[in-house]
Scaffold this motif. Structure first.
Motif, PDB file in Angstrom:
ATOM      1  N   GLN A 104      -8.807  -5.854   0.931  1.00  0.00           N
ATOM      2  CA  GLN A 104      -9.614  -4.785   0.345  1.00  0.00           C
ATOM      3  C   GLN A 104      -8.787  -3.515   0.123  1.00  0.00           C
ATOM      4  OE1 GLN A 104     -12.945  -3.373   2.768  1.00  0.00           O
ATOM      5  NE2 GLN A 104     -14.205  -4.775   1.561  1.00  0.00           N
ATOM      6  N   ASN A 105      -7.944  -3.212   1.110  1.00  0.00           N
ATOM      7  CA  ASN A 105      -7.177  -1.975   1.025  1.00  0.00           C
ATOM      8  C   ASN A 105      -6.069  -2.074  -0.021  1.00  0.00           C
ATOM      9  OD1 ASN A 105      -6.791   0.662   1.721  1.00  0.00           O
ATOM     10  ND2 ASN A 105      -5.682   0.231   3.608  1.00  0.00           N
ATOM     11  N   MET A 106      -5.495  -3.269  -0.188  1.00  0.00           N
ATOM     12  CA  MET A 106      -4.497  -3.446  -1.253  1.00  0.00           C
ATOM     13  C   MET A 106      -5.163  -3.254  -2.612  1.00  0.00           C
ATOM     14  SD  MET A 106      -1.848  -6.491  -0.235  1.00  0.00           S
ATOM     15  CE  MET A 106      -2.930  -7.617   0.638  1.00  0.00           C
ATOM     16  N   VAL A 107      -6.305  -3.894  -2.800  1.00  0.00           N
ATOM     17  CA  VAL A 107      -7.008  -3.807  -4.087  1.00  0.00           C
ATOM     18  C   VAL A 107      -7.450  -2.361  -4.353  1.00  0.00           C
ATOM     19  CG1 VAL A 107      -9.070  -4.570  -5.344  1.00  0.00           C
ATOM     20  CG2 VAL A 107      -7.692  -6.241  -4.070  1.00  0.00           C
ATOM     21  N   ALA A 108      -7.960  -1.699  -3.322  1.00  0.00           N
ATOM     22  CA  ALA A 108      -8.418  -0.300  -3.477  1.00  0.00           C
ATOM     23  C   ALA A 108      -7.270   0.623  -3.881  1.00  0.00           C
ATOM     24  CB  ALA A 108      -9.055   0.180  -2.169  1.00  0.00           C
ATOM     25  N   ASN A 109      -6.039   0.241  -3.500  1.00  0.00           N
ATOM     26  CA  ASN A 109      -4.880   1.062  -3.856  1.00  0.00           C
ATOM     27  C   ASN A 109      -4.237   0.625  -5.180  1.00  0.00           C
ATOM     28  OD1 ASN A 109      -3.966   3.242  -1.794  1.00  0.00           O
ATOM     29  ND2 ASN A 109      -4.803   1.577  -0.564  1.00  0.00           N
ATOM     30  N   GLY A 110      -4.926  -0.256  -5.909  1.00  0.00           N
ATOM     31  CA  GLY A 110      -4.461  -0.627  -7.242  1.00  0.00           C
ATOM     32  C   GLY A 110      -3.350  -1.659  -7.266  1.00  0.00           C
ATOM     33  N   VAL A 111      -3.160  -2.366  -6.141  1.00  0.00           N
ATOM     34  CA  VAL A 111      -2.116  -3.392  -6.089  1.00  0.00           C
ATOM     35  C   VAL A 111      -2.576  -4.623  -6.871  1.00  0.00           C
ATOM     36  CG1 VAL A 111      -0.973  -5.011  -4.499  1.00  0.00           C
ATOM     37  CG2 VAL A 111      -1.229  -2.593  -3.874  1.00  0.00           C
ATOM     38  N   ASP A 112      -1.653  -5.204  -7.645  1.00  0.00           N
ATOM     39  CA  ASP A 112      -1.953  -6.420  -8.405  1.00  0.00           C
ATOM     40  C   ASP A 112      -1.676  -7.617  -7.487  1.00  0.00           C
ATOM     41  OD1 ASP A 112      -2.170  -8.429 -10.242  1.00  0.00           O
ATOM     42  OD2 ASP A 112      -0.873  -7.488 -11.741  1.00  0.00           O
ATOM     43  N   LEU A 113      -2.744  -8.233  -6.971  1.00  0.00           N
ATOM     44  CA  LEU A 113      -2.626  -9.260  -5.939  1.00  0.00           C
ATOM     45  C   LEU A 113      -2.671 -10.653  -6.554  1.00  0.00           C
ATOM     46  CD1 LEU A 113      -2.506  -9.695  -2.890  1.00  0.00           C
ATOM     47  CD2 LEU A 113      -4.968  -9.384  -2.806  1.00  0.00           C
ATOM     48  N   MET A 114      -1.611 -11.441  -6.317  1.00  0.00           N
ATOM     49  CA  MET A 114      -1.532 -12.799  -6.869  1.00  0.00           C
ATOM     50  C   MET A 114      -1.372 -13.782  -5.719  1.00  0.00           C
ATOM     51  SD  MET A 114       1.098 -11.600  -9.831  1.00  0.00           S
ATOM     52  CE  MET A 114       1.667 -10.264  -8.783  1.00  0.00           C
ATOM     53  N   GLU A 115      -2.388 -14.645  -5.540  1.00  0.00           N
ATOM     54  CA  GLU A 115      -2.402 -15.535  -4.370  1.00  0.00           C
ATOM     55  C   GLU A 115      -2.013 -16.962  -4.711  1.00  0.00           C
ATOM     56  OE1 GLU A 115      -5.881 -14.846  -1.615  1.00  0.00           O
ATOM     57  OE2 GLU A 115      -6.274 -13.384  -3.186  1.00  0.00           O
TER      58      GLU A 115
ATOM     59  N   ILE B 150       0.845  -1.205   0.000  1.00  0.00           N
ATOM     60  CA  ILE B 150       0.000   0.000   0.000  1.00  0.00           C
ATOM     61  C   ILE B 150       0.883   1.258   0.000  1.00  0.00           C
ATOM     62  CG2 ILE B 150      -1.669   1.319   1.392  1.00  0.00           C
ATOM     63  CD1 ILE B 150      -2.849  -1.550   2.138  1.00  0.00           C
ATOM     64  N   TYR B 151       1.925   1.257   0.824  1.00  0.00           N
ATOM     65  CA  TYR B 151       2.836   2.420   0.830  1.00  0.00           C
ATOM     66  C   TYR B 151       3.495   2.608  -0.529  1.00  0.00           C
ATOM     67  CZ  TYR B 151       2.840   4.421   5.494  1.00  0.00           C
ATOM     68  OH  TYR B 151       2.491   5.119   6.615  1.00  0.00           O
ATOM     69  N   SER B 152       3.895   1.512  -1.172  1.00  0.00           N
ATOM     70  CA  SER B 152       4.558   1.616  -2.482  1.00  0.00           C
ATOM     71  C   SER B 152       3.573   2.099  -3.537  1.00  0.00           C
ATOM     72  CB  SER B 152       5.140   0.259  -2.903  1.00  0.00           C
ATOM     73  OG  SER B 152       6.142  -0.145  -2.013  1.00  0.00           O
ATOM     74  N   ALA B 153       2.353   1.579  -3.503  1.00  0.00           N
ATOM     75  CA  ALA B 153       1.337   1.969  -4.493  1.00  0.00           C
ATOM     76  C   ALA B 153       1.025   3.462  -4.352  1.00  0.00           C
ATOM     77  CB  ALA B 153       0.069   1.136  -4.304  1.00  0.00           C
ATOM     78  N   ARG B 154       1.030   3.940  -3.123  1.00  0.00           N
ATOM     79  CA  ARG B 154       0.711   5.351  -2.889  1.00  0.00           C
ATOM     80  C   ARG B 154       1.848   6.281  -3.297  1.00  0.00           C
ATOM     81  NH1 ARG B 154      -3.801   6.394   0.027  1.00  0.00           N
ATOM     82  NH2 ARG B 154      -2.872   8.148   1.127  1.00  0.00           N
ATOM     83  N   LYS B 155       2.990   5.715  -3.685  1.00  0.00           N
ATOM     84  CA  LYS B 155       4.062   6.511  -4.294  1.00  0.00           C
ATOM     85  C   LYS B 155       3.915   6.525  -5.814  1.00  0.00           C
ATOM     86  CE  LYS B 155       6.500   7.872  -0.788  1.00  0.00           C
ATOM     87  NZ  LYS B 155       6.427   9.326  -0.478  1.00  0.00           N
ATOM     88  N   GLY B 156       2.837   5.937  -6.319  1.00  0.00           N
ATOM     89  CA  GLY B 156       2.618   5.919  -7.764  1.00  0.00           C
ATOM     90  C   GLY B 156       3.277   4.744  -8.460  1.00  0.00           C
ATOM     91  N   PHE B 157       3.832   3.835  -7.685  1.00  0.00           N
ATOM     92  CA  PHE B 157       4.492   2.668  -8.277  1.00  0.00           C
ATOM     93  C   PHE B 157       3.479   1.636  -8.749  1.00  0.00           C
ATOM     94  CE2 PHE B 157       8.647   3.161  -5.677  1.00  0.00           C
ATOM     95  CZ  PHE B 157       9.200   3.922  -6.684  1.00  0.00           C
TER      96      PHE B 157
END
Ligand code: FAD
Length: 301
Positions: free
Chosen positions: A64-75, A18-25
């Motif tokens: 939910q918060n990872m997805v909301a921040n645009g993180v590509d989640l692979m489980e 989440i911190y990385s995504a919020r840097k625009g990464f």
């Protein structure tokens, strides 16, 4: 390639992502299960700004918060190798999956250490457990044993003494390693017993635990008539796949104050590292620190 690939989706991995995504990464998270160890706990009461929650609810919020921040989640991915090809890191996973990234954050957490004695594996979830928070209530008014003498073992014993009819602590060493305040608390409880210099030899039972065989310092054996055995002998970091790749400290990933590992561009956070305390808020703080460390590294390189 991802700008940042996070391996692990427990509190540390989710925080890093989440911190990385919020840097625009452009951030990928590849992990076994979202939430990590949090899934194995019932109530969590030490999240500081949330007075009480359930492990499963907390894991759902992380997702939910990872997805909301645009993180590509692979489980359901198990990392097996970390290497470098040119400027990019490559993480290889079981099942022939390969992901590339400019920077990697390792947040693979830890798992319970086992004794390896007969009965431990066979009677797992039939009276043998590693999780007092999850399974304590199953042993209401029943006699139980706790194997171990460190903080987690003695905390478990104190916790269980409020539910179980009797708790015996079985410790290999000649003294308990837990903090004195915990030992004093344990000793003040009427339904507890401590056996030190005692080796757990076998857990008895076929469909359910019926006893724990203990060898005492004088060489004699005693069978404790317990119905539950809580194994509390520590955590093993999930870092076997990194042996020989980067610097480990007693199996834990060695990090500096920016959560950098021995490989420039690879950061690590949470229970898989040599941070002294293994807690959710610590893992989340470390995850944020790793993400910011990786961000600073990227703008300098
Ligand atoms: P973990 O939660 O272990 O997450 C690791 C992540 O990495 C998971 O997503 C896992 O699937 C993934 N992973 C592992 N290996 C690989 C691999 N090779 N490839 C890909 N992915 C991988 N702390 C508190 O603060 N309060 C509590 O009340 C509390 N109660 C607890 C109760 C129990 C029963 C347990 C076991 C722990 C408890 N803790 C508590 C501790 C807390 O859960 C941990 O400190 C925290 O979860 C650590 O977070 P982490 O992200 O570092 O690792």
């Amino acid at each position: 390639p991802f700008d940042v690939l996070v391996v692990g989706a427990g509190p540390a991995g989710a925080s890093s992502a989440i911190y990385s995504a919020r840097k625009g990464f452009n951030v990928g998270v590849a992990a076994g299960r979202v939430g990590g160890q949090v899934n194995d706990t019932a109530g969590i009461e030490n999240l500081i700004a949330i007075s009480k929650t359930q492990g499963s609810d907390f894991a759902a919020e992380l997702r939910q918060n990872m997805v909301a921040n645009g993180v590509d989640l692979m489980e359901s991915l198990q990392a097996e190798r970390l290497s470098k090809e040119g400027d990019l890191f490559v993480v290889e996973f079981a099942g022939d999956v390969k992901l590339k990234a400019k920077s990697v954050i390792l947040a693979t957490g830890a798992r319970y250490r086992t004794t390896g004695i007969p009965g431990e594996e066979e009677l797992r979830n039939k009276g043998v457990t590693f999780c007092p928070h999850c399974d304590g209530p199953l042993f209401q008014d029943k006699p139980v044993a706790v194997i171990g003498g460190g903080n987690s073992a003695i905390e478990a014993a104190i916790d269980l003494a409020g539910l179980a009819s009797h708790v015996t602590v079985v410790e290999l060493m000649d003294h308990l390693g837990a903090d004195q305040v915990l030992v004093d608390k344990l000793n003040s409880l009427p339904n507890t017993r401590v056996l030190t210099s005692a080796t757990s030899k076998e857990i008895l039972g076929s469909d359910a635990v019926s006893g724990l065989v203990v060898q005492k310092s004088d060489g004699s054996s005693e069978t404790l008539p317990v119905e539950g055995v809580f194994v509390q002998i520590g955590l093993v970091p999930n870092t076997e796949w990194l042996e020989g790749t980067l610097e480990l400290d007693r199996g834990q990933i060695a990090i500096d104050r920016s959560n950098a590992t021995s490989i420039p561009g690879v950061f690590a956070a949470g229970d898989c590292t040599n941070v002294p305390h293994k807690q959710i808020v610590v893992a989340m703080g470390e995850g944020a620190n790793a993400a910011l460390g990786s961000f600073e590294h990227s703008i300098r390189n």
